[in-house]
Design an enzyme around this catalytic site. Structure first.
Site, short mmCIF file in Angstrom:
data_model
loop_
_atom_site.label_atom_id
_atom_site.label_comp_id
_atom_site.label_asym_id
_atom_site.label_seq_id
_atom_site.Cartn_x
_atom_site.Cartn_y
_atom_site.Cartn_z
N PRO A 120 0.78 -1.25 0.00
CA PRO A 120 0.00 0.00 0.00
C PRO A 120 0.82 1.30 0.00
O PRO A 120 0.78 2.08 0.95
CB PRO A 120 -0.83 -0.14 1.27
N CYS A 121 1.51 1.56 -1.09
CA CYS A 121 2.27 2.79 -1.21
C CYS A 121 1.36 4.02 -1.20
O CYS A 121 1.80 5.11 -0.86
CB CYS A 121 3.15 2.77 -2.46
N HIS A 122 0.08 3.83 -1.51
CA HIS A 122 -0.86 4.95 -1.49
C HIS A 122 -1.11 5.46 -0.08
O HIS A 122 -1.61 6.56 0.10
CB HIS A 122 -2.18 4.54 -2.15
#
Length: 157
Positions: A120-122
């Site tokens: 989950p880089c977001h």
């Protein structure tokens, strides 16, 4: 390496992988013909991603096999520890990884994440709370964060 294209509210999603795991998940800006048949090695990932977009899943259980440097993999592992519905900053992630001066390297590794949504880089934002940098476009980052933590409507009366 097998591929499949599935539908999402944010565009077509490419899933790539083999018996060793999923190596790439990315969202595409152009329309692609969606896969009629999902290869068996990708079916579990396709199912769980569909459940995520339907609001029925907040963790993933399929095997991951991303290609990257040791440092990139270290950053991606740290990203996996960010809980659903929360965010962290690049600074906090750098501190967690043991080098506060590595903010740019951490941001670079974050931007090279090959496993969209699953890693989950977001969930990484600027220290001031801004939606900084996102390869898929800031509008997608905003959508994903709101999807994972929708605003609560308060009673008007």
């Amino acid at each position: 390496m097998q591929q499949a294209y599935i539908k999402s509210p944010l565009g077509a999603v490419l899933i790539e992988g083999d018996e060793n795991g999923i190596s790439k998940i990315s969202v595409l800006d152009n329309d692609m013909a969606l896969s009629q048949d999902i290869p068996g090695t990708l079916a579990h990932a396709a199912k769980e991603l569909a459940e995520y977009f339907e609001g029925q899943r907040n963790t993933f259980s399929f095997k991951l096999n991303p290609a990257g440097t040791d440092f990139q993999k270290k950053v991606w592992t740290a990203l996996l520890e960010i809980p659903f519905g929360t965010t962290t900053s690049y600074h906090a992630l750098s501190v967690k990884l043991g080098d506060v001066k590595a903010i740019r390297a951490v941001a670079s590794a974050n931007g090279k994440n090959p496993l969209w949504i699953v890693v989950p880089c977001h969930r990484v934002i600027g220290s001031d709370g801004s939606l900084t940098g996102y390869a898929g476009g800031l509008w997608r980052k905003k959508w994903l964060l709101e999807h994972e933590c929708p605003p609560v409507q308060q009673s008007l009366f």
